[in-house]
Design an enzyme around this catalytic site. Sequence first.
Site, PDB file in Angstrom:
ATOM      1  N   HIS A   1     -13.553   4.469  -7.814  1.00 33.17           N
ATOM      2  CA  HIS A   1     -12.290   5.201  -7.949  1.00 33.17           C
ATOM      3  C   HIS A   1     -11.110   4.410  -7.362  1.00 33.17           C
ATOM      4  O   HIS A   1     -10.047   4.295  -7.971  1.00 33.17           O
ATOM      5  CB  HIS A   1     -12.369   6.559  -7.256  1.00 33.17           C
ATOM      6  CG  HIS A   1     -11.018   7.188  -7.092  1.00 33.17           C
ATOM      7  ND1 HIS A   1     -10.347   7.821  -8.119  1.00 33.17           N
ATOM      8  CD2 HIS A   1     -10.182   7.207  -6.025  1.00 33.17           C
ATOM      9  CE1 HIS A   1      -9.163   8.217  -7.702  1.00 33.17           C
ATOM     10  NE2 HIS A   1      -9.023   7.860  -6.428  1.00 33.17           N
TER      11      HIS A   1
ATOM     12  N   ASP B   1     -11.381 -18.298  -2.450  1.00 35.74           N
ATOM     13  CA  ASP B   1     -10.531 -18.695  -1.342  1.00 35.74           C
ATOM     14  C   ASP B   1     -11.237 -19.837  -0.612  1.00 35.74           C
ATOM     15  O   ASP B   1     -12.454 -19.982  -0.697  1.00 35.74           O
ATOM     16  CB  ASP B   1     -10.288 -17.509  -0.402  1.00 35.74           C
ATOM     17  CG  ASP B   1      -9.142 -17.812   0.554  1.00 35.74           C
ATOM     18  OD1 ASP B   1      -8.958 -17.076   1.521  1.00 35.74           O
ATOM     19  OD2 ASP B   1      -8.430 -18.817   0.327  1.00 35.74           O
TER      20      ASP B   1
ATOM     21  N   ASP C   1      -4.664 -10.042  -4.033  1.00 37.09           N
ATOM     22  CA  ASP C   1      -6.029  -9.660  -3.661  1.00 37.09           C
ATOM     23  C   ASP C   1      -5.957  -8.902  -2.341  1.00 37.09           C
ATOM     24  O   ASP C   1      -5.073  -9.197  -1.512  1.00 37.09           O
ATOM     25  CB  ASP C   1      -6.915 -10.906  -3.480  1.00 37.09           C
ATOM     26  CG  ASP C   1      -6.872 -11.409  -2.042  1.00 37.09           C
ATOM     27  OD1 ASP C   1      -5.952 -12.182  -1.732  1.00 37.09           O
ATOM     28  OD2 ASP C   1      -7.736 -10.992  -1.234  1.00 37.09           O
TER      29      ASP C   1
ATOM     30  N   CYS D   1     -10.558   8.329 -14.150  1.00 42.61           N
ATOM     31  CA  CYS D   1     -11.812   7.588 -13.975  1.00 42.61           C
ATOM     32  C   CYS D   1     -13.012   8.530 -14.015  1.00 42.61           C
ATOM     33  O   CYS D   1     -12.887   9.753 -13.809  1.00 42.61           O
ATOM     34  CB  CYS D   1     -11.790   6.789 -12.676  1.00 42.61           C
ATOM     35  SG  CYS D   1     -12.287   7.669 -11.188  1.00 42.61           S
TER      36      CYS D   1
ATOM     37  N   CYS E   1     -13.526  10.951 -11.067  1.00 46.13           N
ATOM     38  CA  CYS E   1     -12.636  12.124 -11.010  1.00 46.13           C
ATOM     39  C   CYS E   1     -12.934  13.116 -12.123  1.00 46.13           C
ATOM     40  O   CYS E   1     -12.644  14.307 -11.997  1.00 46.13           O
ATOM     41  CB  CYS E   1     -11.183  11.663 -11.091  1.00 46.13           C
ATOM     42  SG  CYS E   1     -10.668  10.824  -9.589  1.00 46.13           S
TER      43      CYS E   1
ATOM     44  N   CYS F   1      -6.129  11.298 -12.111  1.00 44.24           N
ATOM     45  CA  CYS F   1      -6.918  10.089 -12.355  1.00 44.24           C
ATOM     46  C   CYS F   1      -7.924  10.332 -13.473  1.00 44.24           C
ATOM     47  O   CYS F   1      -8.588  11.365 -13.514  1.00 44.24           O
ATOM     48  CB  CYS F   1      -7.667   9.686 -11.082  1.00 44.24           C
ATOM     49  SG  CYS F   1      -8.693   8.213 -11.299  1.00 44.24           S
TER      50      CYS F   1
END
Length: 376
Positions: free
Chosen positions: A339, A93, A270, A310, A313, A308
């Site tokens: 996560h 940015d 974003d 991931c 988890c 989830c």
Amino acid sequence: MSLRFEVSVRDPTTEARRGRLITTRSVIETPVFMPVGTAATVKALTQEMLEALDARIILANTYHLFLRPGQAVIRDLGGLHRFMGWPRSILTDSGGYQVFSLGELRTVSEEGVAFRSHLDGTKLFLSPEVSMEVQIALGSDIVMAFDECPPYPATHDQVRISLELTERWARRCRAYFDAHADRDRQSLFGIVQGGIHADLRARSLEGLLDIGFEGYAIGGLSVGEEKRHMYDTTAFIAPRLPADKPRYLMGVGTPADLVESVARGVDMFDCVMPTRHARNGTVFTTTGRLNLRNARYIQDEQPLDAECACFVCRRYSRAYLAHLMRAGEILASVLATYHNLHHYLDLMQRIRHALEQGAFGRFVTEFRHRQLSSEE
Ligand SMILES: CNc1nc2c(CC[C@H]3O[C@@H](OC)[C@H](OC)[C@@H]3O)c3nc(N)[nH]c(=O)c3cc2[nH]1
């Protein structure tokens, strides 16, 4: 050509597109969420974790890196990708927004913005040319034009005057970028302003189209306006952006914002929410957000989110994360951030899959239904 963008599916019932953005460093499947890595780090995660999440592009920020360590240091060390060990894509940015949200004692002129560093008070100056010089020196793949993000609320006249300045600055960015950037590797995006006023949004876009950019961002939103204004403005302007170029909605948003904005034609997002909330103890789940500092989780041995996949988890409990949060342990930020970003990137993957299957309309309906039931 440094940047290729291909739309593979146009959703029949919404403005959504499934596409692919190809830089010299990575293939970016769109719609895409870009983790924010402001000062050359996505806070609390290693680059290895970002690759495990299959993040293809992250953000960095001109304002922060200009202040520290300075673009010359990074340039002399081979550029930002090498400096931070990130071989995939980086969007930077331009620093305009931060000057207004972080800089102190700033004064805006036609030339640019004079301000004091929020770190040590030294007097600094950012202009279209300086912002381009910094982003070119960093070697970022996608460079954002130096713009002014008007405060909210602002009068129609204030927004008009601001967008006219942003347009003059955009012309200067284009000229400097074309004269100094490695155009085989770097591309420049313009930023549409205009507040929540459709006439001013159209006016801002007209000026940017006359200059011509490799991609177009929607700026000036997610600055405190009501959600319906953000959605209505996005619904107005996104479909008017060139259909063959990427459309980037800056600073957005919650999972619901992502779904609603994809449906209105946005390709790139974003937001600091998944990373910043994680460090404060809030995690995202399919049934809504959990504040792990709440006493109810102290003995809760369930995973953060049963749906989830991931590694957090699969291995750790809410009780353990709640303990880490209360103890102020560094690991709390690491696990909650991983996560939350997995939650966001998995949502984008499900959106892309629904678009491929021609089932995005149903996906939106089901998402809105779950959203309502979790808010009850
Ligand atoms: C949150 N809402 C919001 N963010 C915004 C950002 C910064 C995002 C950037 O700010 C840093 O996070 C705070 C990140 O920097 C890496 C991010 O890219 C904007 N940037 C520009 N140049 N122009 C805008 O009109 C603009 C509007 C926004 N609305």
